[in-house]
Scaffold this motif. Structure first.
Motif, PDB file in Angstrom:
ATOM      1  N   THR A   1      39.382  32.405  40.348  1.00  0.00           N
ATOM      2  CA  THR A   1      38.274  31.616  39.804  1.00  0.00           C
ATOM      3  C   THR A   1      37.007  32.451  39.741  1.00  0.00           C
ATOM      4  O   THR A   1      36.273  32.413  38.747  1.00  0.00           O
ATOM      5  N   VAL A   2      36.732  33.209  40.782  1.00  0.00           N
ATOM      6  CA  VAL A   2      35.537  34.069  40.811  1.00  0.00           C
ATOM      7  C   VAL A   2      35.601  35.081  39.679  1.00  0.00           C
ATOM      8  O   VAL A   2      34.601  35.289  38.976  1.00  0.00           O
ATOM      9  N   ARG A   3      36.744  35.695  39.476  1.00  0.00           N
ATOM     10  CA  ARG A   3      36.867  36.688  38.401  1.00  0.00           C
ATOM     11  C   ARG A   3      36.641  36.060  37.033  1.00  0.00           C
ATOM     12  O   ARG A   3      36.049  36.679  36.150  1.00  0.00           O
ATOM     13  N   ASN A   4      37.120  34.825  36.843  1.00  0.00           N
ATOM     14  CA  ASN A   4      36.943  34.148  35.560  1.00  0.00           C
ATOM     15  C   ASN A   4      35.498  33.686  35.356  1.00  0.00           C
ATOM     16  O   ASN A   4      34.935  33.859  34.282  1.00  0.00           O
ATOM     17  N   VAL A   5      34.911  33.077  36.366  1.00  0.00           N
ATOM     18  CA  VAL A   5      33.574  32.497  36.245  1.00  0.00           C
ATOM     19  C   VAL A   5      32.495  33.578  36.172  1.00  0.00           C
ATOM     20  O   VAL A   5      31.539  33.471  35.414  1.00  0.00           O
ATOM     21  N   TYR A   6      32.649  34.621  36.984  1.00  0.00           N
ATOM     22  CA  TYR A   6      31.616  35.656  37.074  1.00  0.00           C
ATOM     23  C   TYR A   6      32.065  36.967  36.425  1.00  0.00           C
ATOM     24  O   TYR A   6      31.725  38.051  36.909  1.00  0.00           O
ATOM     25  N   ALA A   7      32.785  36.858  35.320  1.00  0.00           N
ATOM     26  CA  ALA A   7      33.274  38.054  34.631  1.00  0.00           C
ATOM     27  C   ALA A   7      32.133  38.930  34.121  1.00  0.00           C
ATOM     28  O   ALA A   7      32.267  40.153  34.054  1.00  0.00           O
TER      29      ALA A   7
END
Length: 123
Positions: A38-44
């Motif tokens: 989720t972090v990788r997707n949201v804060y790409a």
């Protein structure tokens, strides 16, 4: 006899307290992986934010926040979820600290018992 009982009790309490504190994580591997995804997707687009949250994906509050974000929860629901996760984490820490303190106290009692025994034998 007291010396042996206090020593064994102290060692057991210390061992279990340290295990709970350092090895007994309330976060599962699957939760951590979902959080990281989720972090990788949201804060790409923000490397700084991504690195900050990735390093904290082992914390129950951060996992609850990322799950709330991924599931599209409202602010109130997300806050309740994060608060609940943090309360559970604090309670677990409190119990482990109490066990460690009890272990230190029991070992202190064993030392005091040994010192009193030596004084009695020498008197």
């Amino acid at each position: 006899m007291r010396l042996i009982i206090f020593t064994i009790l102290g060692i057991a309490l210390l061992a279990f307290g340290f295990y709970m504190q350092f090895a007994g994580s309330s976060v599962t591997a699957a939760q951590k992986l979902r959080c990281e995804e989720t972090v990788r997707n949201v804060y790409a687009d923000s490397e700084e934010a991504r690195n900050l949250f990735l390093s904290r994906c082992g914390e129950p509050g951060v996992i609850a926040m990322m799950e709330a974000r991924a599931n599209g929860m409202g602010a109130e629901e997300a806050a309740q979820s994060i608060g609940s996760a943090n309360r559970g984490s604090i309670l677990s820490d409190l119990i482990s600290y109490a066990l460690i303190g009890g272990g230190i106290g029991a070992i202190g009692a064993a030392c005091a018992s040994a010192i009193r025994g030596k004084k009695r034998a020498g008197a």
